[in-house]
Design a protein around this motif. Structure first.
Motif, PDB file in Angstrom:
ATOM      1  N   VAL A   1     -10.181   7.975  11.856  1.00 35.29           N
ATOM      2  CA  VAL A   1      -9.939   8.501  10.516  1.00 35.29           C
ATOM      3  C   VAL A   1      -8.853   7.655   9.860  1.00 35.29           C
ATOM      4  O   VAL A   1      -7.768   7.496  10.430  1.00 35.29           O
ATOM      5  N   ARG A   2      -9.153   7.122   8.684  1.00 37.71           N
ATOM      6  CA  ARG A   2      -8.135   6.411   7.921  1.00 37.71           C
ATOM      7  C   ARG A   2      -7.573   7.360   6.864  1.00 37.71           C
ATOM      8  O   ARG A   2      -8.311   8.046   6.163  1.00 37.71           O
ATOM      9  N   LEU A   3      -6.247   7.369   6.780  1.00 44.01           N
ATOM     10  CA  LEU A   3      -5.551   8.318   5.914  1.00 44.01           C
ATOM     11  C   LEU A   3      -4.600   7.579   4.981  1.00 44.01           C
ATOM     12  O   LEU A   3      -4.055   6.527   5.341  1.00 44.01           O
ATOM     13  N   GLN A   4      -4.391   8.145   3.813  1.00 47.48           N
ATOM     14  CA  GLN A   4      -3.367   7.650   2.902  1.00 47.48           C
ATOM     15  C   GLN A   4      -2.220   8.642   2.899  1.00 47.48           C
ATOM     16  O   GLN A   4      -2.400   9.821   2.609  1.00 47.48           O
ATOM     17  N   VAL A   5      -1.031   8.161   3.238  1.00 44.28           N
ATOM     18  CA  VAL A   5       0.171   8.995   3.267  1.00 44.28           C
ATOM     19  C   VAL A   5       1.195   8.338   2.358  1.00 44.28           C
ATOM     20  O   VAL A   5       1.836   7.354   2.737  1.00 44.28           O
ATOM     21  N   GLY A   6       1.346   8.856   1.151  1.00 41.42           N
ATOM     22  CA  GLY A   6       2.230   8.195   0.192  1.00 41.42           C
ATOM     23  C   GLY A   6       1.727   6.794  -0.072  1.00 41.42           C
ATOM     24  O   GLY A   6       0.568   6.589  -0.408  1.00 41.42           O
ATOM     25  N   ALA A   7       2.608   5.794   0.127  1.00 41.86           N
ATOM     26  CA  ALA A   7       2.213   4.403  -0.092  1.00 41.86           C
ATOM     27  C   ALA A   7       1.665   3.757   1.168  1.00 41.86           C
ATOM     28  O   ALA A   7       1.321   2.568   1.157  1.00 41.86           O
ATOM     29  N   HIS A   8       1.563   4.520   2.257  1.00 45.08           N
ATOM     30  CA  HIS A   8       1.183   3.952   3.541  1.00 45.08           C
ATOM     31  C   HIS A   8      -0.190   4.417   3.999  1.00 45.08           C
ATOM     32  O   HIS A   8      -0.660   5.491   3.644  1.00 45.08           O
TER      33      HIS A   8
END
Length: 359
Positions: A319-326
């Motif tokens: 699973v690829r996730l976006q956390v803020g800018a990361h």
């Protein structure tokens, strides 16, 4: 991407073929990563001119060093490069200072003009200048070898698995000095390794080699987050985040790290507040929840958005996730994916154990 290195090489050894075409940035550390026999060192030797492929083109900082279509080949000794091998190969009859000055005498450059003092400080070898090589540890020898290459003021620094011959303790001693290079140097560094921890710790730009070819290349975070690549599906898959130390909780032996819109707790790091740090987050240590946990031992619970899903044939989902800018990766079972009903665009909570975050 503005590149300072443009290279195309085709080399036929019969049992092994190199067919590489790549463009590398003009600053930072570009890591050539892949298993043994993937062509990393051969590619590095082509850049150095130690191999002369029938078809080859190399341009460094706007200057052509090699162009087989024009019959042009600049020999290794005329290429403005520094080369660091697995073995430092210091002159045994010269002190550390003598080793550093040996090449300078050949090119007629004085120590002050070569920035010798700054290089010595960068590699932390000031206290070693009077020592003979036989009195140096393996890690100290390699630091001197790197310094010797840098004082020649090369346009590019090539490093061929410089930690391969060192034991774990010596590797831990030298890695912090290597990590300084991408901040301190204005020249590109091309670094060969098959050790994943080195690549994750040092790379600004990552080149994945396989079977003599470039399988993928790009900025570190961008390349690591490509879930179509075997690297993201490997059980050792990690994401690397850049941040700064926000503070310490001494009573709990914890450090808080600010990472552009996210804050992480990790085991104590011996550095002052404001110090830049790079942390590795293992995909297998990231679990997911649809709602924020109300009672959990996990300190790092971060809101995230699902941006990619990839199933393998062994019941695992990346699973690829976006956390803020990361970007963050999580390895979960296919059953968990179905139980949570995960889809691209969903909001979830990523849970990361503080003890699993590596610095």
């Amino acid at each position: 991407m503005k590149s300072s290195i443009n290279a195309r090489f085709a080399l036929d050894y019969g049992t092994f073929n190199l067919d590489a075409d790549l463009a590398l940035p003009g600053t930072g550390i570009s890591v050539l990563f892949g298993p043994s026999g993937s062509g990393k060192t051969t590619l590095l030797r082509c850049i150095a001119g130690l191999e002369r492929p029938a078809q080859g083109y190399l341009e460094v900082n706007g200057t052509v060093w090699q162009d087989s279509s024009q019959g042009f080949f600049l020999p290794p000794h005329k290429r403005a490069l520094g080369y660091v091998f697995q073995d430092a190969n210091l002159f045994p009859h010269l002190s550390v200072y003598g080793n550093l000055c040996f090449g300078l005498k050949r090119i007629g450059l004085k120590p002050a003009a070569a920035g010798l003092e700054q290089t010595v400080e960068l590699l932390g070898i000031g206290h070693l200048l009077d020592r003979m090589p036989e009195r140096l540890s393996g890690g100290e020898k390699q630091r001197v070898g790197i310094a010797r290459a840098l004082v020649l003021k090369p346009d590019i620094l090539l490093m061929d698995e410089p930690l391969a011959s060192l034991d774990f303790q010596r590797k831990q001693e030298i890695v912090p000095y290597l990590a300084r290079l991408h901040q301190a140097l204005e020249i590109p560094v091309v670094y060969v390794t098959h050790a994943w921890q080195e690549a994750a710790r040092l790379a600004d730009h990552l080149v994945l080699m396989n079977g003599g070819r470039v399988a993928a290349a790009g900025p570190l975070a961008e390349t690591l987050s490509r879930i179509d690549l075997p690297l993201a599906q490997d059980r050792k898959a990690v994401m690397v985040w850049e941040g700064r130390i926000a503070g310490h909780e001494a009573d709990y032996h914890l450090t808080r790290i600010a990472c552009m819109g996210a804050e992480l707790y990790t085991t104590a790091i011996d550095a002052s507040a404001g110090t830049p740090v790079r942390v590795q987050i293992c995909a297998r240590d990231v679990s997911l929840a649809l709602e924020a946990p109300q009672a959990t031992s996990i300190l790092n619970v971060l809101p995230a958005t699902v941006t990619g899903l990839a199933d393998d044939r062994k019941g695992q989902t990346v699973v690829r996730l976006q956390v803020g800018a990361h970007t963050l990766l999580s390895h979960i079972t296919l059953k968990s994916k179905h139980s949570l009903g995960l889809k691209i665009g969903m909001s979830v909570y990523a849970q990361i154990k503080g003890t699993s975050i590596l610095n």
